[in-house]
Design a protein around this motif. Structure first.
Motif, PDB file in Angstrom:
ATOM      1  N   PRO A 195       3.981  -1.027  45.921  1.00 28.97           N
ATOM      2  CA  PRO A 195       4.011   0.358  46.997  1.00 28.97           C
ATOM      3  C   PRO A 195       3.037   0.091  48.460  1.00 28.97           C
ATOM      4  N   PRO A 196       1.889  -1.279  48.084  1.00 27.19           N
ATOM      5  CA  PRO A 196       0.827  -1.341  49.656  1.00 27.19           C
ATOM      6  C   PRO A 196       2.511  -1.949  50.380  1.00 27.19           C
ATOM      7  N   GLU A 197       3.480  -2.606  50.256  1.00 30.99           N
ATOM      8  CA  GLU A 197       4.102  -3.333  51.183  1.00 30.99           C
ATOM      9  C   GLU A 197       5.301  -1.814  52.239  1.00 30.99           C
ATOM     10  N   ASN A 198       5.716  -1.159  50.912  1.00 27.45           N
ATOM     11  CA  ASN A 198       6.745   0.175  51.669  1.00 27.45           C
ATOM     12  C   ASN A 198       5.255   1.001  52.494  1.00 27.45           C
ATOM     13  N   ALA A 199       3.875   1.078  51.601  1.00 32.18           N
ATOM     14  CA  ALA A 199       2.869   1.710  52.813  1.00 32.18           C
ATOM     15  C   ALA A 199       3.186   1.569  53.647  1.00 32.18           C
ATOM     16  N   VAL A 200       2.962  -0.093  54.299  1.00 33.79           N
ATOM     17  CA  VAL A 200       2.469  -0.489  55.670  1.00 33.79           C
ATOM     18  C   VAL A 200       3.854  -0.227  56.591  1.00 33.79           C
ATOM     19  N   LYS A 201       5.371  -1.288  55.653  1.00 35.90           N
ATOM     20  CA  LYS A 201       6.653  -0.909  56.695  1.00 35.90           C
ATOM     21  C   LYS A 201       6.922   0.431  57.099  1.00 35.90           C
ATOM     22  N   GLY A 202       5.913   1.606  56.525  1.00 34.40           N
ATOM     23  CA  GLY A 202       7.003   2.442  56.462  1.00 34.40           C
ATOM     24  C   GLY A 202       6.782   3.269  57.709  1.00 34.40           C
ATOM     25  N   MET A 203       5.261   2.904  57.477  1.00 31.95           N
ATOM     26  CA  MET A 203       4.052   3.766  58.636  1.00 31.95           C
ATOM     27  C   MET A 203       4.593   2.740  59.688  1.00 31.95           C
ATOM     28  N   ILE A 204       4.368   1.499  59.496  1.00 32.69           N
ATOM     29  CA  ILE A 204       4.811   0.630  61.198  1.00 32.69           C
ATOM     30  C   ILE A 204       6.295   1.105  62.224  1.00 32.69           C
ATOM     31  N   SER A 205       7.150   0.967  61.022  1.00 30.33           N
ATOM     32  CA  SER A 205       8.508   2.274  61.205  1.00 30.33           C
ATOM     33  C   SER A 205       8.205   3.209  62.220  1.00 30.33           C
ATOM     34  N   GLU A 206       7.895   4.172  61.132  1.00 24.44           N
ATOM     35  CA  GLU A 206       8.297   5.646  61.741  1.00 24.44           C
ATOM     36  C   GLU A 206       6.812   5.334  63.534  1.00 24.44           C
ATOM     37  N   PHE A 207       5.597   5.058  63.259  1.00 23.07           N
ATOM     38  CA  PHE A 207       5.320   4.689  64.926  1.00 23.07           C
ATOM     39  C   PHE A 207       5.762   3.650  65.916  1.00 23.07           C
ATOM     40  N   LEU A 208       6.831   3.106  65.588  1.00 23.12           N
ATOM     41  CA  LEU A 208       7.740   2.325  66.900  1.00 23.12           C
ATOM     42  C   LEU A 208       8.458   2.503  67.124  1.00 23.12           C
ATOM     43  N   GLY A 209       9.465   3.796  65.739  1.00 24.28           N
ATOM     44  CA  GLY A 209      10.744   4.499  65.532  1.00 24.28           C
ATOM     45  C   GLY A 209      11.479   2.984  65.414  1.00 24.28           C
ATOM     46  N   ILE A 210      11.455   1.701  65.027  1.00 23.05           N
ATOM     47  CA  ILE A 210      12.074   1.259  64.889  1.00 23.05           C
ATOM     48  C   ILE A 210      11.995   0.594  62.849  1.00 23.05           C
ATOM     49  N   PRO A 211      13.361   0.153  62.931  1.00 20.57           N
ATOM     50  CA  PRO A 211      13.515  -0.386  60.604  1.00 20.57           C
ATOM     51  C   PRO A 211      12.785  -1.493  61.451  1.00 20.57           C
ATOM     52  N   ILE A 212      11.688  -1.792  60.062  1.00 23.66           N
ATOM     53  CA  ILE A 212      10.874  -3.575  59.818  1.00 23.66           C
ATOM     54  C   ILE A 212      12.058  -3.857  58.804  1.00 23.66           C
ATOM     55  N   HIS A 213      12.641  -4.936  58.759  1.00 19.86           N
ATOM     56  CA  HIS A 213      13.481  -5.903  57.582  1.00 19.86           C
ATOM     57  C   HIS A 213      12.375  -6.359  56.845  1.00 19.86           C
ATOM     58  N   TYR A 214      11.068  -7.259  57.491  1.00 21.58           N
ATOM     59  CA  TYR A 214      10.607  -7.962  56.666  1.00 21.58           C
ATOM     60  C   TYR A 214       9.033  -8.161  56.978  1.00 21.58           C
ATOM     61  N   TYR A 215       8.426  -8.383  56.198  1.00 26.57           N
ATOM     62  CA  TYR A 215       6.601  -8.962  56.431  1.00 26.57           C
ATOM     63  C   TYR A 215       6.576 -10.089  55.792  1.00 26.57           C
ATOM     64  N   ALA A 216       5.657 -10.478  56.506  1.00 22.97           N
ATOM     65  CA  ALA A 216       4.667 -11.647  56.226  1.00 22.97           C
ATOM     66  C   ALA A 216       2.909 -11.336  56.873  1.00 22.97           C
ATOM     67  N   LEU A 217       2.438 -11.827  55.064  1.00 26.61           N
ATOM     68  CA  LEU A 217       1.265 -11.228  55.661  1.00 26.61           C
ATOM     69  C   LEU A 217       0.162 -12.502  55.289  1.00 26.61           C
ATOM     70  N   VAL A 218      -0.763 -12.432  56.230  1.00 27.93           N
ATOM     71  CA  VAL A 218      -1.668 -14.541  55.705  1.00 27.93           C
ATOM     72  C   VAL A 218      -3.297 -13.434  55.830  1.00 27.93           C
ATOM     73  N   ASN A 219      -4.026 -13.257  55.029  1.00 29.87           N
ATOM     74  CA  ASN A 219      -5.221 -13.371  54.585  1.00 29.87           C
ATOM     75  C   ASN A 219      -6.634 -13.968  54.794  1.00 29.87           C
ATOM     76  N   LEU A 220      -6.974 -12.868  56.127  1.00 32.43           N
ATOM     77  CA  LEU A 220      -8.146 -14.270  56.807  1.00 32.43           C
ATOM     78  C   LEU A 220      -9.217 -14.655  55.871  1.00 32.43           C
ATOM     79  N   ASP A 221      -9.172 -14.497  54.866  1.00 24.05           N
ATOM     80  CA  ASP A 221      -9.927 -15.630  54.080  1.00 24.05           C
ATOM     81  C   ASP A 221      -9.482 -16.728  54.121  1.00 24.05           C
ATOM     82  N   GLY A 222      -8.278 -17.540  54.500  1.00 25.30           N
ATOM     83  CA  GLY A 222      -7.258 -18.633  54.587  1.00 25.30           C
ATOM     84  C   GLY A 222      -8.082 -19.244  55.850  1.00 25.30           C
ATOM     85  N   PHE A 223      -7.914 -18.810  56.716  1.00 29.50           N
ATOM     86  CA  PHE A 223      -8.062 -18.813  58.479  1.00 29.50           C
ATOM     87  C   PHE A 223      -9.107 -19.568  58.176  1.00 29.50           C
TER      88      PHE A 223
END
Length: 494
Positions: free
Chosen positions: A283-311
Motif C-alpha cells: 500500500p505505501p508503494e502504491n500510494a506514492v507511485k499513484g500520487m506521483i503518476s497523477e501529479f506528473l501525468g505519466i505512468p510510474i513503472h518502478y520505484y527505488a527507495l533509499v532511507n537517509l539513515d544509511g546515507f
C-alpha cells in the motif's frame, strides 16, 4: 594424461619442482613444458586457449560482464566455473611438480625456502578465486535481497479489483473511521518489459525515517524518464510540501480524490490505511507511485527507495565527499539524526571535505533558507558523490557499500529486468538530461481554502510541461528556461 614418444624427458637437466608447480599454477601447461613434457604442456595450453576463447565469446565487453553480474543464475554458474578452474589449476601445478621430481638430479628446496615457495604457490592458486568468490557472493546477496521477483512486476501485473473505504468529510482529518465501502478497479500497465514502452519511468525516493518517527517521510521524489530506444532522459522532481496532490481513481479515503496533506506524508497514509491503496505492490508503494503518476501525468513503472539513515554509512564508505559551501550555514533548529534532539548546526563557508554525518546535515538543513534550497543541496551532494567516486574506491569498499544498500534500499524492479537496465544505462548521457523542479512560484496555483498552511500545485501546467519536455526536450529546455537552472557551486579557483 600419458606422455607421448615425442615428449622430451627432463633427465638431461635438473628442474626445480617448485618452479614447475608455480608456472603451471599461473598458466597450466607452462610448468610441463619447463620440465620437458612439451607435448603434454602444449595440449594443456590448447585447453587454456579454448577456455579463454569461450570466456571472450560470452564476455566480450564491459556491458556483457556487467549484465552477467546482475543475473543470479549467472553468478551461481560463474562460481561453479571458478571452483572447477581452481581444481584444474591445482591438478596442473601438482602434475608439473610430480614430473619434475621424477628426475633424481632435481634440486629440492628445504627449510624456509620450501615453506616460502609453498606459500607463494598457494597464494597464486587461491587468492584470485577467493577474491572472485567474495565479490560473487556479495553481489548475489545484493541482487536477491534488494530486487523483487518477476511475479511482482508492476509493469506486467493485471488489473485488480479492491474494496476501498469511503470517508466523506474526512478530507482534512484522515484519522476518522470510514463509514461505507465502494468497489473499484485500478487499470495497470500490461507490457511485459520496458522495451515495448515509449518511456520507462522510475521513481527515486529519498526516505527520511528519522529518530522518533514511526514511518518514512518521502522527502525526495525524483522521476527519471528514459526513452529506451535512444536513451534520451529527463528528471522530474516533485517537492515534498505540495498539498492536495491528486490520487488515481479508487485510491484514498478523501472525497477530494487527492491527499490533502503534504506529499511526503503519503507513505505513512499507505501504512495506516492499507485497504485504501490497492495495486501490485505494498500500500505505501502504491500510494506514492499513484500520487506521483497523477501529479506528473505519466505512468510510474518502478520505484527505488533509499532511507537517509544509511546515507552516513554510504558517504563514509566512499571516503567522504568534497563540497563548496557558498555561504555559511547556521541552523539553530537542526534535529540531530542520532537522537532527534534540537541542536545548532554551523557549516563554514568554503571548500569542505564532508564525512557522512556532515554531508547528511548539509543535505537536510532547511530552517536557514527553504525546502527548495534543501532539494538543491541534496542534488549537489549526490552529483558530487557520483563525480568523485572512482572504480578503485567502489571495489575496495564493495562489502561496506553492499551492506548499506541491503539495509537501506527497497525497490520493485524485478531481478530479470536488471540486465536490460544495465544495457540501457550506457545510452543515457548524464550531461544531456533535461531536469526540472516543479516548485513555486511557477507551478503555484493557490493556497489552501481551509486556512491551513500549504500550497496547491497547478497540475494542468505540470502535465503540459512534462509532455513538452518528453516531446521536444531541446525546445522545452530553451522555452522553459531550463538551461539557466542552477549549477552546483564550485570553489572560485576550480
Amino acid at each position: 594424461m600419458t606422455s607421448s614418444p615425442g615428449d622430451s624427458r627432463a633427465s638431461d637437466r635438473a628442474k626445480q619442482p617448485m618452479l614447475a608447480a608455480l608456472l603451471s599454477a599461473l598458466l597450466p601447461g607452462t610448468g610441463q613444458i619447463y620440465v620437458g613434457r612439451r607435448s603434454r604442456g602444449l595440449t594443456m595450453l590448447i585447453i587454456d586457449i579454448s577456455m579463454l576463447a569461450v570466456f571472450l565469446f560470452f564476455f566480450h565487453d564491459k556491458l556483457a560482464i556487467a549484465k552477467a553480474f546482475v543475473r543470479p543464475t549467472m553468478l551461481a554458474v560463474m562460481m561453479i566455473i571458478s571452483l572447477a578452474l581452481l581444481g584444474y589449476r591445482l591438478w596442473a601445478a601438482d602434475d608439473a611438480y610430480q614430473i619434475a621430481r621424477e628426475n633424481p638430479e632435481s634440486r629440492r628446496l628445504i627449510g624456509w625456502a620450501a615453506v616460502s615457495a609453498t606459500v607463494v604457490i598457494a597464494a597464486v592458486l587461491l587468492v584470485p578465486h577467493a577474491v572472485f568468490a567474495y565479490y560473487d557472493i556479495v553481489q548475489y546477496q545484493n541482487i536477491t535481497t534488494v530486487f523483487g521477483d518477476d511475479d511482482d512486476d508492476p509493469v506486467a501485473a493485471p488489473a485488480s479489483s479492491t474494496t476501498v473505504p469511503d470517508a466523506a468529510g474526512a478530507e482534512d482529518d484522515p484519522s476518522g473511521t470510514p463509514s461505507t465501502t465502494v468497489t473499484t478497479t485500478i487499470p495497470l500497465e500490461t507490457d511485459a518489459l520496458w522495451e515495448d514502452l515509449d518511456r520507462l519511468n522510475i521513481l527515486l525516493i529519498g526516505g527520511d525515517a528519522g529518530v522518533g518517527r514511526t514511518s518514512i517521510r518521502t522527502d525526495s521524489m525524483i522521476v527519471v524518464s528514459i526513452e529506451p530506444e535512444t536513451g534520451e532522459a529527463a528528471m522530474f522532481q516533485v517537492p515534498r510540501n505540495w498539498t492536495y496532490a491528486p490520487l488515481p481513481e479508487g485510491m484514498g479515503i478523501w472525497d477530494c480524490d487527492c491527499y490533502p496533506g503534504l506529499t511526503n506524508e503519503l507513505w505513512v497514509m499507505g501504512e495506516r490505511y492499507p485497504e485504501a491503496f490497492p495495486g501490485p505492490g505494498t500500500p505505501p508503494e502504491n500510494a506514492v507511485k499513484g500520487m506521483i503518476s497523477e501529479f506528473l501525468g505519466i505512468p510510474i513503472h518502478y520505484y527505488a527507495l533509499v532511507n537517509l539513515d544509511g546515507f552516513v554509512d554510504l558517504v563514509d564508505a566512499l571516503g567522504g565527499v568534497d563540497m563548496y559551501v557558498e555561504e555559511e550555514i547556521v541552523d539553530n533548529e537542526f534535529p540531530d539524526y542520532t537522537d532527534g534532539t534540537i541542536t545548532t548546526l554551523v557549516i563554514d563557508q568554503g571548500q569542505q571535505h564532508m564525512d557522512g554525518e556532515l554531508a547528511l546535515a548539509y543535505s537536510r538543513t532547511r530552517h536557514q533558507d527553504s525546502d527548495y534550497a534543501r532539494m538543491f543541496r541534496q542534488r549537489c551532494v549526490l552529483e558530487g558523490l557520483l563525480e568523485q567516486t572512482d572504480p578503485a574506491s567502489l571495489l575496495l569498499n564493495f562489502g561496506k557499500l553492499s551492506q548499506v544498500i541491503r539495509d537501506t534500499m527497497t525497490t520493485d524492479i524485478p531481478i530479470d529486468a536488471l540486465p536490460e537496465l544495465v544495457e540501457l544505462m550506457p545510452k543515457v548521457d548524464k550531461d544531456e538530461i533535461t531536469s526540472i523542479r516543479f516548485m513555486p512560484p511557477t507551478y503555484h496555483l493557490k493556497y489552501r481554502d481551509d486556512g491551513e498552511p500549504g500550497r496547491i500545485a497547478n497540475i494542468d501546467l505540470v502535465h503540459e510541461h512534462v509532455q513538452f519536455i518528453i516531446d521536444d526536450p531541446e525546445r522545452a529546455t530553451i522555452e522553459l528556461g531550463l538551461e539557466d537552472s542552477e549549477e552546483c557551486p564550485k570553489a572560485p579557483d576550480a
